[in-house]
Every structure is written in C-alpha cells, then in structure tokens.
Scaffold this motif. Structure first.
Motif, short mmCIF file in Angstrom:
data_model
loop_
_atom_site.label_atom_id
_atom_site.label_comp_id
_atom_site.label_asym_id
_atom_site.label_seq_id
_atom_site.Cartn_x
_atom_site.Cartn_y
_atom_site.Cartn_z
N VAL A 1 6.25 11.93 -4.63
CA VAL A 1 5.74 11.42 -3.36
C VAL A 1 4.54 10.55 -3.68
CG1 VAL A 1 4.83 12.02 -1.08
CG2 VAL A 1 6.43 13.57 -2.22
N ASP A 2 4.54 9.34 -3.16
CA ASP A 2 3.39 8.46 -3.38
C ASP A 2 3.18 7.59 -2.15
OD1 ASP A 2 5.47 6.62 -3.63
OD2 ASP A 2 5.03 6.06 -5.69
N LYS A 3 2.20 6.73 -2.23
CA LYS A 3 1.84 5.83 -1.12
C LYS A 3 1.53 6.62 0.16
CE LYS A 3 3.04 2.12 -3.57
NZ LYS A 3 2.13 1.11 -4.03
N ILE A 4 0.94 7.80 0.01
CA ILE A 4 0.64 8.66 1.16
C ILE A 4 -0.57 8.10 1.90
CG2 ILE A 4 0.01 11.00 1.87
CD1 ILE A 4 1.18 11.91 -0.91
N LEU A 5 -0.41 7.91 3.22
CA LEU A 5 -1.53 7.39 3.99
C LEU A 5 -1.47 7.87 5.44
CD1 LEU A 5 -0.78 4.86 6.14
CD2 LEU A 5 -0.23 3.75 3.99
N THR A 6 -2.63 7.90 6.05
CA THR A 6 -2.73 8.03 7.50
C THR A 6 -3.69 6.94 7.96
OG1 THR A 6 -4.49 9.67 7.31
CG2 THR A 6 -2.28 10.50 7.68
N SER A 7 -3.45 6.44 9.14
CA SER A 7 -4.31 5.42 9.71
C SER A 7 -5.71 5.99 9.89
CB SER A 7 -3.74 5.00 11.08
OG SER A 7 -4.71 4.29 11.82
N PRO A 8 -6.74 5.18 9.64
CA PRO A 8 -8.11 5.67 9.85
C PRO A 8 -8.32 6.23 11.26
CG PRO A 8 -8.16 3.54 8.75
CD PRO A 8 -6.73 3.80 9.14
N ARG B 1 0.22 -0.12 4.34
CA ARG B 1 -0.11 0.20 2.95
C ARG B 1 -1.20 -0.73 2.42
NH1 ARG B 1 5.85 1.38 0.34
NH2 ARG B 1 5.23 -0.42 -0.89
N SER B 2 -1.10 -2.01 2.73
CA SER B 2 -2.13 -2.96 2.29
C SER B 2 -3.47 -2.68 2.96
CB SER B 2 -1.71 -4.40 2.60
OG SER B 2 -0.65 -4.77 1.76
N ALA B 3 -3.45 -2.36 4.26
CA ALA B 3 -4.69 -2.08 4.99
C ALA B 3 -5.42 -0.89 4.38
CB ALA B 3 -4.40 -1.83 6.46
N VAL B 4 -4.69 0.16 4.00
CA VAL B 4 -5.33 1.36 3.46
C VAL B 4 -5.64 1.20 1.98
CG1 VAL B 4 -5.02 3.82 2.95
CG2 VAL B 4 -4.41 2.92 5.21
N PHE B 5 -4.64 0.85 1.17
CA PHE B 5 -4.83 0.86 -0.27
C PHE B 5 -5.60 -0.35 -0.80
CE2 PHE B 5 -0.75 3.31 0.19
CZ PHE B 5 -1.37 4.55 0.13
N VAL B 6 -5.32 -1.53 -0.30
CA VAL B 6 -5.96 -2.74 -0.83
C VAL B 6 -7.29 -3.02 -0.12
CG1 VAL B 6 -5.71 -5.21 -1.22
CG2 VAL B 6 -3.74 -3.71 -1.51
N VAL B 7 -7.29 -3.01 1.21
CA VAL B 7 -8.51 -3.37 1.94
C VAL B 7 -9.49 -2.19 1.99
CG1 VAL B 7 -9.44 -4.15 4.16
CG2 VAL B 7 -7.29 -5.10 3.30
N GLU B 8 -9.06 -1.05 2.52
CA GLU B 8 -9.97 0.09 2.69
C GLU B 8 -10.40 0.70 1.35
OE1 GLU B 8 -9.77 4.64 4.42
OE2 GLU B 8 -8.44 3.15 5.32
N GLN B 9 -9.44 0.92 0.45
CA GLN B 9 -9.75 1.60 -0.81
C GLN B 9 -10.02 0.64 -1.97
OE1 GLN B 9 -6.61 4.44 -1.51
NE2 GLN B 9 -7.10 5.61 0.34
N SER B 10 -9.94 -0.64 -1.73
CA SER B 10 -10.22 -1.68 -2.75
C SER B 10 -9.38 -1.50 -4.00
CB SER B 10 -11.71 -1.68 -3.11
OG SER B 10 -12.48 -1.94 -1.98
N ARG B 11 -8.12 -1.14 -3.85
CA ARG B 11 -7.22 -1.01 -4.99
C ARG B 11 -6.34 -2.25 -5.07
NH1 ARG B 11 -4.88 5.13 -4.79
NH2 ARG B 11 -6.89 6.19 -4.94
N VAL B 12 -6.78 -3.20 -5.85
CA VAL B 12 -6.03 -4.44 -5.98
C VAL B 12 -4.84 -4.17 -6.89
CG1 VAL B 12 -6.12 -6.84 -6.73
CG2 VAL B 12 -8.11 -5.79 -5.63
N HIS B 13 -3.65 -4.28 -6.32
CA HIS B 13 -2.42 -4.02 -7.07
C HIS B 13 -1.24 -4.64 -6.33
CE1 HIS B 13 -2.30 -0.92 -3.99
NE2 HIS B 13 -1.02 -0.71 -4.27
N LEU B 14 -0.15 -4.81 -7.03
CA LEU B 14 1.07 -5.29 -6.41
C LEU B 14 1.73 -4.10 -5.73
CD1 LEU B 14 3.06 -7.57 -5.89
CD2 LEU B 14 4.18 -6.97 -8.06
N ASP B 15 1.66 -4.04 -4.42
CA ASP B 15 2.17 -2.88 -3.69
C ASP B 15 3.69 -2.76 -3.75
OD1 ASP B 15 1.95 -0.58 -1.92
OD2 ASP B 15 2.75 -1.92 -0.39
N PRO B 16 4.46 -3.81 -3.47
CA PRO B 16 5.92 -3.70 -3.62
C PRO B 16 6.25 -3.63 -5.12
CG PRO B 16 5.36 -5.51 -2.15
CD PRO B 16 4.10 -5.07 -2.83
#
Length: 177
Positions: free
Chosen positions: A77-84, A23-38
C-alpha cells in the motif's frame, strides 16, 4: 462521501486527473517531495479513494494505492493520503479499513505492507500493523516499514503451531516384534 475501489481500467479520465491532482497537492506541494508521481505502478494497482462533490476542484479527500508485492506474497500500500481539510475527522480511519478490505478481497491470505511516518505508528497499529523495519530516513521523514498479517495467514500459522506442538508431544509407541 463516495468510496470507490477500482482497477486502473475502471477509473474515468476525470477521476484519474483528480487522483493525480490530489497526490501532487499532498506529496509534491504540501510535503515538498519532488518526484515523478506516475511511476508505472498505477496501471497494475487497485485504487481506493473517496470523493466529495466531484464538481469541486479538489474533491478527492482520501486515497491509497494497492499492488501485488512480488515474490514476498504481500500487498503493498502506498500513496496514502487524506485531504488537509479531512484530517482528524475519521476519514483516514475509514480509508485504512477500506484498504484492508480491498486487499483481502483481491489478494486473500496475503500480508499487507506499507511505509509509515514514525509518528503515525500508533494509528496503523490500531489496525493490526506491526513494525518490521526501520526507522530510516525517507526524503527527510523518519519512516518505518509495517506489516499486517492477513487473518487467513494468522489462522494458518496458529494451526501449524498447534499441530507442530501436538506432533512434538507424541511418542511413537510402535514396538518391534
């Protein structure tokens, strides 16, 4: 690929670490969404995910979180991701199929709601989701709200509609004597 749909208590410490890492790799690093994930919802959610070779550093290749939506009788449904590395190979399709199945198993009869980037509208519509709000800006991304009615609620709605139409067409033929 190994698919799982687990409650928080069923997730191992290693799986939780790998999920949070993905989740951090996709949302924070890849998409630059700085947020508290948990965000406090993980503990009351169902976690649907796929892993490949758990010994790798990034084995979670797809993930989504499902939780009850409160008064609206919806599943969110949230936090939807697939690995690059697994985009455009059918993994996202398999994830959404499993998400819909898990929602139907856990919360039968409830609609499923999610937020989607506007450019993925067609992808989600292929699964029966329909736009119900937006578009709006969500951290720099044009986003829409989408809902998928459950088969049970669609059948109930159709039944009520037929019943209503039949009742509306009936004429009271009782005569007073």
């Amino acid at each position: 690929m190994n698919w799982k749909a687990l409650d928080f208590e069923q997730i191992t410490a290693r799986e939780l670490y790998l999920i949070l890492r993905a989740r951090s790799a996709v949302f924070v690093v890849e998409q630059s969404r700085v947020h508290l994930d948990p965000d406090g919802r993980d503990e009351t959610s169902v976690h649907v995910f796929a892993v490949e070779d758990i010994s790798r550093s990034m084995p979670v290749i797809a993930y989504a979180r499902l939780h009850a939506g409160g008064a609206a009788a919806e599943v969110v449904v949230d936090k939807i991701l697939t690995s690059p590395l697994r985009r455009c190979d059918g993994t996202a399709h398999a994830l959404i199929e499993r998400v819909i199945a898990a929602a139907g198993e856990r919360w039968p009869g409830r609609s499923v709601r999610l937020l989607a980037p506007l450019d993925l509208r067609g992808f989600y519509e292929a699964f029966g989701f329909r736009k119900n709000e937006g578009p709006f800006d969500e951290r720099g991304v044009h986003t829409i709200g989408m809902v998928r009615k459950s088969r049970l609620s669609m059948c109930l709605g159709a039944y009520l509609e037929r019943t209503y139409r039949m009742d509306a067409g009936c004429i009271d033929t009782v005569e007073e004597i």
